[in-house]
Design an enzyme around this catalytic site. Sequence first.
Site, PDB file in Angstrom:
ATOM      1  N   GLN A 166      45.577 -18.143  -4.790  1.00 18.53           N
ATOM      2  CA  GLN A 166      46.043 -19.512  -4.628  1.00 18.53           C
ATOM      3  C   GLN A 166      47.562 -19.564  -4.709  1.00 18.53           C
ATOM      4  O   GLN A 166      48.195 -18.665  -5.256  1.00 18.53           O
ATOM      5  CB  GLN A 166      45.485 -20.415  -5.733  1.00 18.53           C
ATOM      6  CG  GLN A 166      43.970 -20.514  -5.774  1.00 18.53           C
ATOM      7  CD  GLN A 166      43.498 -21.629  -6.698  1.00 18.53           C
ATOM      8  OE1 GLN A 166      44.028 -22.738  -6.674  1.00 18.53           O
ATOM      9  NE2 GLN A 166      42.501 -21.342  -7.515  1.00 18.53           N
ATOM     10  N   CYS A 223      29.020 -18.541   1.778  1.00 18.33           N
ATOM     11  CA  CYS A 223      30.378 -18.505   1.221  1.00 18.33           C
ATOM     12  C   CYS A 223      31.309 -19.410   2.021  1.00 18.33           C
ATOM     13  O   CYS A 223      31.452 -19.249   3.235  1.00 18.33           O
ATOM     14  CB  CYS A 223      30.903 -17.067   1.237  1.00 18.33           C
ATOM     15  SG  CYS A 223      32.676 -16.952   0.921  1.00 18.33           S
ATOM     16  N   SER A 269      34.178 -18.640  -9.173  1.00 21.00           N
ATOM     17  CA  SER A 269      32.766 -18.360  -8.928  1.00 21.00           C
ATOM     18  C   SER A 269      32.541 -17.667  -7.592  1.00 21.00           C
ATOM     19  O   SER A 269      31.462 -17.182  -7.314  1.00 21.00           O
ATOM     20  CB  SER A 269      31.963 -19.659  -8.996  1.00 21.00           C
ATOM     21  OG  SER A 269      32.626 -20.658  -8.270  1.00 21.00           O
ATOM     22  N   ASN A 316      42.881 -15.749  -9.432  1.00 24.82           N
ATOM     23  CA  ASN A 316      41.879 -15.735 -10.492  1.00 24.82           C
ATOM     24  C   ASN A 316      40.719 -14.891 -10.000  1.00 24.82           C
ATOM     25  O   ASN A 316      40.169 -15.171  -8.937  1.00 24.82           O
ATOM     26  CB  ASN A 316      41.335 -17.141 -10.783  1.00 24.82           C
ATOM     27  CG  ASN A 316      42.359 -18.039 -11.433  1.00 24.82           C
ATOM     28  OD1 ASN A 316      43.202 -17.571 -12.200  1.00 24.82           O
ATOM     29  ND2 ASN A 316      42.304 -19.328 -11.131  1.00 24.82           N
ATOM     30  N   HIS A 333      34.566 -13.768  -2.885  1.00 23.78           N
ATOM     31  CA  HIS A 333      35.363 -13.512  -1.683  1.00 23.78           C
ATOM     32  C   HIS A 333      36.832 -13.341  -2.089  1.00 23.78           C
ATOM     33  O   HIS A 333      37.377 -14.184  -2.791  1.00 23.78           O
ATOM     34  CB  HIS A 333      35.212 -14.671  -0.682  1.00 23.78           C
ATOM     35  CG  HIS A 333      35.692 -14.313   0.686  1.00 23.78           C
ATOM     36  ND1 HIS A 333      34.858 -14.180   1.765  1.00 23.78           N
ATOM     37  CD2 HIS A 333      36.936 -14.013   1.145  1.00 23.78           C
ATOM     38  CE1 HIS A 333      35.560 -13.829   2.828  1.00 23.78           C
ATOM     39  NE2 HIS A 333      36.829 -13.722   2.467  1.00 23.78           N
ATOM     40  N   HIS A 368      40.381 -13.763  -2.692  1.00 21.90           N
ATOM     41  CA  HIS A 368      41.318 -14.838  -2.362  1.00 21.90           C
ATOM     42  C   HIS A 368      42.222 -15.149  -3.542  1.00 21.90           C
ATOM     43  O   HIS A 368      41.909 -14.827  -4.684  1.00 21.90           O
ATOM     44  CB  HIS A 368      40.565 -16.110  -1.948  1.00 21.90           C
ATOM     45  CG  HIS A 368      39.865 -16.795  -3.080  1.00 21.90           C
ATOM     46  ND1 HIS A 368      38.718 -16.302  -3.674  1.00 21.90           N
ATOM     47  CD2 HIS A 368      40.147 -17.941  -3.750  1.00 21.90           C
ATOM     48  CE1 HIS A 368      38.325 -17.107  -4.640  1.00 21.90           C
ATOM     49  NE2 HIS A 368      39.181 -18.111  -4.723  1.00 21.90           N
ATOM     50  N   HIS A 390      33.817 -10.291   2.859  1.00 17.17           N
ATOM     51  CA  HIS A 390      33.359 -10.915   1.613  1.00 17.17           C
ATOM     52  C   HIS A 390      33.266  -9.901   0.469  1.00 17.17           C
ATOM     53  O   HIS A 390      33.403 -10.254  -0.708  1.00 17.17           O
ATOM     54  CB  HIS A 390      31.979 -11.540   1.871  1.00 17.17           C
ATOM     55  CG  HIS A 390      31.425 -12.331   0.729  1.00 17.17           C
ATOM     56  ND1 HIS A 390      31.887 -13.591   0.412  1.00 17.17           N
ATOM     57  CD2 HIS A 390      30.449 -12.038  -0.187  1.00 17.17           C
ATOM     58  CE1 HIS A 390      31.211 -14.047  -0.640  1.00 17.17           C
ATOM     59  NE2 HIS A 390      30.337 -13.125  -1.015  1.00 17.17           N
ATOM     60  N   CYS A 429      34.188 -17.368   3.945  1.00 15.44           N
ATOM     61  CA  CYS A 429      33.934 -16.404   5.020  1.00 15.44           C
ATOM     62  C   CYS A 429      34.298 -17.026   6.379  1.00 15.44           C
ATOM     63  O   CYS A 429      34.204 -18.243   6.568  1.00 15.44           O
ATOM     64  CB  CYS A 429      32.460 -15.980   5.002  1.00 15.44           C
ATOM     65  SG  CYS A 429      32.109 -14.603   3.869  1.00 15.44           S
TER      66      CYS A 429
HETATM   67  O1  LIG Z   1      41.190 -24.001  -8.209  1.00 18.47           O
HETATM   68  P1  LIG Z   1      39.852 -23.545  -8.679  1.00 18.47           P
HETATM   69  O2  LIG Z   1      39.546 -22.120  -8.323  1.00 18.47           O
HETATM   70  O3  LIG Z   1      38.753 -24.515  -8.369  1.00 18.47           O
HETATM   71  O4  LIG Z   1      39.951 -23.600 -10.281  1.00 18.47           O
HETATM   72  C1  LIG Z   1      40.363 -22.567 -11.127  1.00 18.47           C
HETATM   73  O5  LIG Z   1      41.770 -22.300 -11.018  1.00 18.47           O
HETATM   74  C2  LIG Z   1      42.630 -23.376 -11.378  1.00 18.47           C
HETATM   75  C3  LIG Z   1      44.062 -22.880 -11.306  1.00 18.47           C
HETATM   76  O6  LIG Z   1      44.271 -21.752 -12.119  1.00 18.47           O
HETATM   77  C4  LIG Z   1      42.305 -23.923 -12.780  1.00 18.47           C
HETATM   78  O7  LIG Z   1      43.047 -25.085 -13.012  1.00 18.47           O
HETATM   79  C5  LIG Z   1      40.820 -24.249 -12.921  1.00 18.47           C
HETATM   80  O8  LIG Z   1      40.540 -24.619 -14.253  1.00 18.47           O
HETATM   81  C6  LIG Z   1      40.012 -23.006 -12.535  1.00 18.47           C
HETATM   82  O9  LIG Z   1      38.630 -23.282 -12.654  1.00 18.47           O
END
Ligand SMILES: O=P(O)(O)O[C@H]1O[C@H](CO)[C@@H](O)[C@H](O)[C@H]1O
Lengths: 352, 352
Positions: A168, A49, A161, A153, A164, A166, A113, A52
Amino acid sequence: MHLADYPQRRFNPLAGEWVLVSPHRTKRPWQGQVEKPNLDKLPEYDETCYLCPGNERAGGVKNPAYEGVYTFPNDFAALLHDAPEESMNEGKGLFQAVTERGRCEVLCFSPRHDLTLPRMDISSIKAVIRVWQEKYITLGSDPLISYVQIFENRGSIMGCSNPHPHGQIWANEHVPDLPAKEDSRQRSYRKGHGTCLLCDYVQEELARNERIIFQNDSFAALVPFWAVWPYEVMILPKRHFASIDQMTDQEVTDFADALKRMGTRFDNLFLTSFPYSMGFHQKPTKPVEDPEADAAWHFHVHYFPPLLRSATVRKFMVGFELLAMPQRDITPESAAERLRSLSELHYMEQQS
Amino acid sequence: MHLADYPQRRFNPLAGEWVLVSPHRTKRPWQGQVEKPNLDKLPEYDETCYLCPGNERAGGVKNPAYEGVYTFPNDFAALLHDAPEESMNEGKGLFQAVTERGRCEVLCFSPRHDLTLPRMDISSIKAVIRVWQEKYITLGSDPLISYVQIFENRGSIMGCSNPHPHGQIWANEHVPDLPAKEDSRQRSYRKGHGTCLLCDYVQEELARNERIIFQNDSFAALVPFWAVWPYEVMILPKRHFASIDQMTDQEVTDFADALKRMGTRFDNLFLTSFPYSMGFHQKPTKPVEDPEADAAWHFHVHYFPPLLRSATVRKFMVGFELLAMPQRDITPESAAERLRSLSELHYMEQQS
Ligand SMILES: O=P(O)(O)O[C@H]1O[C@H](CO)[C@@H](O)[C@H](O)[C@H]1O
Ligand SMILES: O=P(O)(O)O[C@H]1O[C@H](CO)[C@@H](O)[C@H](O)[C@H]1O
């Protein structure tokens, strides 16, 4: 009006959009499809990961042996801070573009994790909230940044994918479309009514008590009257404040409580780590001196989860939704009822 | 402006929305991941398919042994025609709902289970277009209906589990949000410039020749300057007309040609039956007497396909996109270039 019987459109006063509700499509009683709980146990540390502690990320950077919350600049940032300021406007306005500068950061909620927000304890969730507050302030104090979008997300169905825990943060030069709409709708509501749109809304919902899932002293969790996703949820503070840094200490604690309880109910709905996109809408960080923004903006959380009937059956926003308008089958009232009926003890803890 | 180098926002003048473009994220040369072509052969007739001729649908209805195009009312219609006219507007406009009546129909493009629009011959595609025209007229002549949304969801990734070639038509009492936005944007453009927005746009694109994929005498296929999905495409008539029933015979033939060529290029991109939602935007059917609508509205096709890098790697519209605004990585110009470079002979036919 017979909200549970016939197709109807409902209006979202916060975004100024409509949603089509088709309640008859699932009038048949809930089939109660019994799914096996997803009891997959992840390791506390995964050497493959990239989030991690101690592991290597893209580009060879090594994470420190962090113990609490850990943030770093996104290795594949969609926004760059150093880009020339350029714009074009050609062909009677049909070709308009303008540079968008900013920063993208990643925020690990925990070194573990195998945890998720609802499975963390209140004091660890509070530590995450403290970092969100700091980031809102520091990223927002950059003269280039007008809006700080904090989000998470969760789940591979949401393009995430890595399990872990997290989130943004994307800090933008311009206020993005959706917060900009909410900005203008909240301001014009205040102009028209002299009150705050979401203050009025949360009071009305508490009084009606049809779409409330739970509440604590500072926050209410509800399925909005105009929900688009099957189990879409908003968390609203009862007191008026415009941004996450304006929370009192008590509100930080109550916010951690609300996030934990909502996340637990979601996971208990289909006995799975419930996928969603979750994020905050709050006051833009520019212009700095704008008392009207503080009065109009009501901080809030949106959860947009795609699952409809089970851990594997989702709602698709396609065809009609992409070309015409959003459409939903179950009513917001029945979604709230289901979420309200669930335990606040996480199913993973019930099993052990 | 350096459209291929730095993050930028671009404006969609048709919908009045912005998209964030992050070209640097995929500046690395195209990796040309070589996928094996999907040569799965479906049977011409599938006894378990509820759309094949002679088979039983939900509720026990039996399809006739149809030979051309076949339409029937959706067995799980999201809209009902007979619903009481009701509305509510409470709590200072925070709780607004209104009955939405209408009809949902399904349209099988062909009795052959194994075909798709691009693999049908021109005369069979023309037969589909004729039925779309009829449906636009007959559904639209119902005094209750203001808008006829014709669309196709293709592929399981688009929530379409049945590969039998088919589309849908939802006829709505009110003009849905997106066509309503396009309606007001096209009208105000005409007011401001005295010309049609999409007439001007298609001429500009043909002159610039950067985003055109192909054209025939009557239509141009292009990746719009403001495309959101990686390989989003519009098909635009070169002549001004407002709705599908206004096509000349030659235009019907050329439209069939454009649909076949575009669909073939899409399938050839990742050597798979390319998933998308596709549909038409055109003049609302109410009010009947509205010459301004004919002058402002320019019939067009939107394709919204989710794939990004291969038959299995898609773009997720999540987190930032759901909370803030759409975001894309590859530029519309590079997407157009790739689509332009592809063969117009379907890969399934190249193999045999
Ligand atoms: O930033 P990551 O996790 O690679 O990407 C994910 O979140 C982003 C922000 O919501 C999106 O634009 C991507 O399509 C999604 O796959
Ligand atoms: O009507 P279907 O094929 O059952 O359903 C599909 O298309 C509809 C219209 O775009 C969407 O509302 C559904 O979410 C999707 O699964």
